[in-house]
Each structure stands twice: as structure tokens, then as C-alpha cells.
Design a protein around this motif. Structure first.
Motif, PDB file in Angstrom:
ATOM      1  N   ARG A   1       0.805  -1.213   0.000  1.00  0.00           N
ATOM      2  CA  ARG A   1       0.000   0.000   0.000  1.00  0.00           C
ATOM      3  C   ARG A   1       0.848   1.277   0.000  1.00  0.00           C
ATOM      4  O   ARG A   1       0.365   2.338  -0.373  1.00  0.00           O
TER       5      ARG A   1
ATOM      6  N   GLU B   1      -3.953   7.998   1.572  1.00  0.00           N
ATOM      7  CA  GLU B   1      -5.417   7.965   1.415  1.00  0.00           C
ATOM      8  C   GLU B   1      -5.891   9.112   0.528  1.00  0.00           C
ATOM      9  O   GLU B   1      -6.835   8.940  -0.259  1.00  0.00           O
TER      10      GLU B   1
ATOM     11  N   GLU C   1      -5.125   8.078  -2.979  1.00  0.00           N
ATOM     12  CA  GLU C   1      -6.049   7.005  -3.365  1.00  0.00           C
ATOM     13  C   GLU C   1      -7.421   7.544  -3.737  1.00  0.00           C
ATOM     14  O   GLU C   1      -8.138   6.941  -4.538  1.00  0.00           O
TER      15      GLU C   1
ATOM     16  N   GLY D   1      -7.457   4.416  -7.445  1.00  0.00           N
ATOM     17  CA  GLY D   1      -6.941   4.373  -6.087  1.00  0.00           C
ATOM     18  C   GLY D   1      -6.811   2.970  -5.526  1.00  0.00           C
ATOM     19  O   GLY D   1      -5.987   2.729  -4.636  1.00  0.00           O
ATOM     20  N   LYS D   2      -7.590   2.029  -6.036  1.00  0.00           N
ATOM     21  CA  LYS D   2      -7.493   0.655  -5.543  1.00  0.00           C
ATOM     22  C   LYS D   2      -6.187  -0.002  -5.984  1.00  0.00           C
ATOM     23  O   LYS D   2      -5.537  -0.702  -5.207  1.00  0.00           O
TER      24      LYS D   2
ATOM     25  N   HIS E   1      -3.533   1.709  -7.309  1.00  0.00           N
ATOM     26  CA  HIS E   1      -2.419   2.663  -7.226  1.00  0.00           C
ATOM     27  C   HIS E   1      -1.790   2.949  -8.583  1.00  0.00           C
ATOM     28  O   HIS E   1      -0.610   3.304  -8.660  1.00  0.00           O
TER      29      HIS E   1
ATOM     30  N   ASP F   1      -6.768  -4.619  -4.553  1.00  0.00           N
ATOM     31  CA  ASP F   1      -7.346  -3.451  -3.901  1.00  0.00           C
ATOM     32  C   ASP F   1      -6.462  -3.120  -2.696  1.00  0.00           C
ATOM     33  O   ASP F   1      -6.625  -3.676  -1.613  1.00  0.00           O
TER      34      ASP F   1
ATOM     35  N   THR G   1      -6.415  -0.566  -0.976  1.00  0.00           N
ATOM     36  CA  THR G   1      -7.096   0.184   0.095  1.00  0.00           C
ATOM     37  C   THR G   1      -7.609  -0.725   1.200  1.00  0.00           C
ATOM     38  O   THR G   1      -7.955  -0.260   2.287  1.00  0.00           O
TER      39      THR G   1
END
Length: 424
Positions: A148, A358, A361, A381-382, A384, A418, A420
Motif C-alpha cells: 500500500r 489515502e 487514493e 486508487g485501488k 495505485h 485493492d 485500500t
């Protein structure tokens, strides 16, 4: 939350820059809670096979930071670039990331291009909880291989690029393809994703020819190209690319197959160099067309000036110093995304790193602007990963002329991860 980047007119951008530049340096940051700079650790390929890219990634980075600082910095704080050479080496890359965190007290790490260095460095960035903004093209981010803390929001990946190119190749150049690519992760992405993409368009790859990225002579590989090849797809990197394309021309003479190359094979090389005449009429993928096009946007006009590049993609101060124009815009755009993310999250220090990620994202549409001179983009955003237009140029009378622009939709593919859902 939607995209935090803003669309600027050329007049508005220049007026804002002029107003900020007219202030004394202390006054530009007078409203900041802290005069401490935002420290960005720049992992740069100063040596090794990526050195030509590193040189231009550095120039682009410095130009972007100058523009950001002249307009007041980030959250009222100046940006400071702390550069470390990773030697285009995976092990050294991880060591550099550690230095950014433990010696230089950097807020984030940024800039890595070669995929094996990204893959070698990203795990350490995750362990250190250091946001790691890469300017690569490998599919390793969007594939879910990394973590992440690793994002690629300023340049598209190989999977989306080749997916968008394959229909043009199959419809206009031929369906029997031989691929020549470097034998490491970046080249393997081309091998895997272009093979699938051309097959989806009714074509086939007759032969995969993988070449060590440190190779200095290539003639011994060319007899492996099948006689019934209609399209030779080439993507090579490193200091020997000029030798590669010259030897290719010597091998085929005027009777070779159609050629489709990723401009990587000629980044930092003058396309008018003796021995490259055989490339006339051949086609290239370009992330951003090196030669100024008739319809060049006002944003690219400003960008080209700021990074010190002329209409043929060479240094204004030295026309023999050819840029890596198809890739280096990713540094410019990524730094502006970092700025937007830090401002959206109210970033004030390392405790806000998760909030920064965040905020990025949450970005979606990125309109064409001075921050995004390569063109409009959409960020996922999931995964990147950013998605954007791709360009095909043809060499016509020594000029790379744009003949096709893909849609962003052409580059999209189903999510494979994902990020996130991962904890910080």
C-alpha cells in the motif's frame, strides 16, 4: 473526495508563478506552521544501465520543484530534493530507501524507473512505512505484487500501453510478430501482456527473443527472427540502444519486416544518427511525443520550456544531449500529485503519511493542465495505477509525427488488487 489537482489556464499559471516569484523567499513561506522543508528522497539512476534516464529524471524533477517552490511550496513549506544514486541496482535501491528514512529524515521516497529496482526497493519502503512514489512503467504496482505504500500515479504501465497499441499493430502493420525485449521484469511485462493483446486481436507472436540488458552487441540474436515475421516489435533499454538499432538495420537492410518500436529503444539517442536511416517509415510508441507536434498544447509548451528541451527533444543548451522525453514527464506529474495529496491531507510530517496515501487514493480524474502536460488521466486508487492516453508516432522525413492517439478507455483493464483494503 475527488481529484485534488486543478486545471489552470496558461495565463493563470504564468500569473500565479509571476506573483509568487516577485516575493522575497522568506515571504513565500511566511504563513507556514513550520519553516522546515518537505524532504523528498529522490532515488535516481545516476550510474548503471539507467544513467541516461536518471540524468533527465533529475532535470525534470529539479524543474518541477523549482516551479512548486516559486508558487509557495507545499502547505507553505519549501520542497527539498535529497538525491541518492541507486546504481540502477535492486539491492542498492533498498539501501537508498533505508537511508531516506533513517539518515535523511525524508517525508517520502520518489522517482524510481527501472522495474527490478522498484521490485527490490518497495518491500523495504513498506516495512519503513515510507510512501514510495515510483515513476516506472512496470505492471508490478497494479498487479498487487507490492504494497500500500507504493504508488504509480504519474505514468502508465506496460500492460495498459501494449493493450492500447495492439489493435493498431494488428490492423495496420501485420499479425505475425517477433518480439525483442530486455530479459528482466520490464521486458517480461512486454512479453506477457503484448502476447496476450495481439492474440486478442487475431495475431500471434512467432518468437520471443530475450536479451540481457547489459548486452553490448546484438547481431547473434537476429538469426532467431523467423522468416515469415511481418512485424518486428522491439523495446530495448540501456547504454547500447544505439548499437542495437544500428545492427538491426545492418542485418535487415531495406528488406526487413514492418517495425514497431517502443521509443525506449531510442531514448536519449538522436534519431537522426548515422546508421538509423532504415527506421524511416517505422512506428513507435511514445508516452509523450519527443518532437513537438503541430497541435502541442499550451501546457506542454510551458513544460518543454521549463525542463529545457527544444522542439526536437534535445537540451536547449546542447542539441547533442537528447532527452528521455517519453518517460520523464512522469517525474513532473508525480511531484504535482504529491503536492496535491499533501495539501488535501493537511500533511505536516511523517505522522501524516497514511493520510497522504489515502488522499492520493481518493484521486480520480486528472485533467490536462500544467501539472499534467502529457494529457488527461484517470487514477485508480485501488490499484495505485494511473491510466492515460498513449501516442503512436511514425518517423517521416526525420520527424516523429503523431499518427494515432488512444483513448484512456483503450488502456483500462480489470482490477487485480485493492490496496485500500490493506492496513498501514
Amino acid at each position: 473526495m475527488t481529484d485534488t489537482t486543478t486545471k489552470l489556464t496558461r495565463r493563470g499559471a504564468l500569473a500565479g508563478l509571476g506573483a509568487a516569484a516577485s516575493l522575497p523567499l522568506w515571504a513565500r513561506y511566511a504563513g507556514a506552521q513550520s519553516a522546515e522543508p518537505i524532504r523528498i528522497g529522490f532515488q535516481v539512476h545516476r550510474t548503471g544501465i539507467g544513467a541516461a534516464y536518471g540524468r533527465w529524471y533529475d532535470r525534470t524533477t529539479q524543474a518541477a520543484v523549482q516551479m512548486i517552490n516559486e508558487a509557495g511550496g507545499i502547505n507553505g513549506r519549501p520542497v527539498e530534493i535529497i538525491a541518492e544514486d541507486d546504481g540502477t541496482d535492486a539491492k542498492r535501491g533498498a539501501e537508498v530507501v533505508e537511508k531516506f528514512a533513517n539518515q535523511h529524515n525524508c517525508d517520502i521516497a520518489f522517482g524510481t524507473l527501472f522495474s527490478h529496482v522498484v521490485i527490490g526497493s518497495a518491500p523495504r519502503a513498506g516495512e519503513l512505512k515510507m510512501p514510495y512514489f515510483v515513476v516506472s512503467e512496470g505492471h508490478h504496482v497494479a498487479s498487487g505484487m507490492l504494497n500500500r505504500y507504493t504508488l504509480q500515479p504519474g505514468i502508465t504501465d506496460v500492460k495498459s500501453q501494449v493493450q492500447a497499441m495492439a489493435p493498431f499493430i494488428a490492423q495496420n502493420l501485420g499479425k505475425k510478430v517477433t518480439m525483442v525485449f530486455p530479459d528482466f521484469a520490464f521486458g517480461h511485462d512486454h512479453r506477457d501482456y503484448f502476447t496476450a493483446a495481439i492474440e486478442a486481436n487475431g495475431g500471434e507472436v512467432l518468437e520471443h527473443i530475450a536479451i540481457p540488458p547489459t548486452e553490448t552487441s546484438f547481431t547473434k540474436y537476429f538469426p532467431k527472427i523467423p522468416r515469415d515475421t511481418e512485424v518486428l516489435y522491439h523495446v530495448m533499454v540501456g547504454p547500447a540502444v544505439l548499437t542495437f538499432v544500428k545492427e538491426l538495420g545492418e542485418f535487415f537492410g531495406p528488406n526487413g519486416p514492418q517495425m514497431f518500436g517502443f521509443i525506449d529503444s531510442l531514448e536519449a539517442v538522436n534519431i537522426g544518427s548515422p546508421g538509423l536511416e532504415f527506421l524511416e517509415g517505422s512506428y513507435f510508441w511514445e508516452g509523450m511525443p519527443r518532437h513537438a507536434q503541430d497541435d502541442q498544447s499550451e501546457f506542454e509548451t510551458i513544460y518543454r520550456e521549463k525542463v529545457g528541451v527544444d522542439a526536437r527533444g534535445a537540451s536547449i543548451s546542447d542539441p547533442k544531449d537528447v532527452s528521455t522525453y517519453a518517460h520523464m514527464f512522469g517525474c513532473w506529474e508525480t511531484l504535482h500529485i504529491v503536492k496535491a495529496g499533501m495539501e488535501a491531507s493537511g500533511y505536516s510530517g511523517p505522522a501524516d503519511r497514511a493520510a497522504l496515501i489515502e488522499a492520493v487514493e481518493a484521486m480520480t480524474e486528472m485533467p490536462a493542465s500544467i501539472e499534467h502536460p502529457q494529457g488527461a488521466k484517470v487514477f485508480n486508487g485501488k490499484t495505485h495505477q494511473v491510466f492515460g492516453h498513449q501516442y503512436i508516432t511514425q518517423l517521416q522525413d526525420g520527424m516523429l509525427k503523431k499518427v494515432h492517439t488512444t483513448s484512456i478507455e483503450d488502456t483500462l483493464y480489470p482490477d487485480e488488487v485493492d490496496y485500500t483494503t490493506q492496513s498501514f
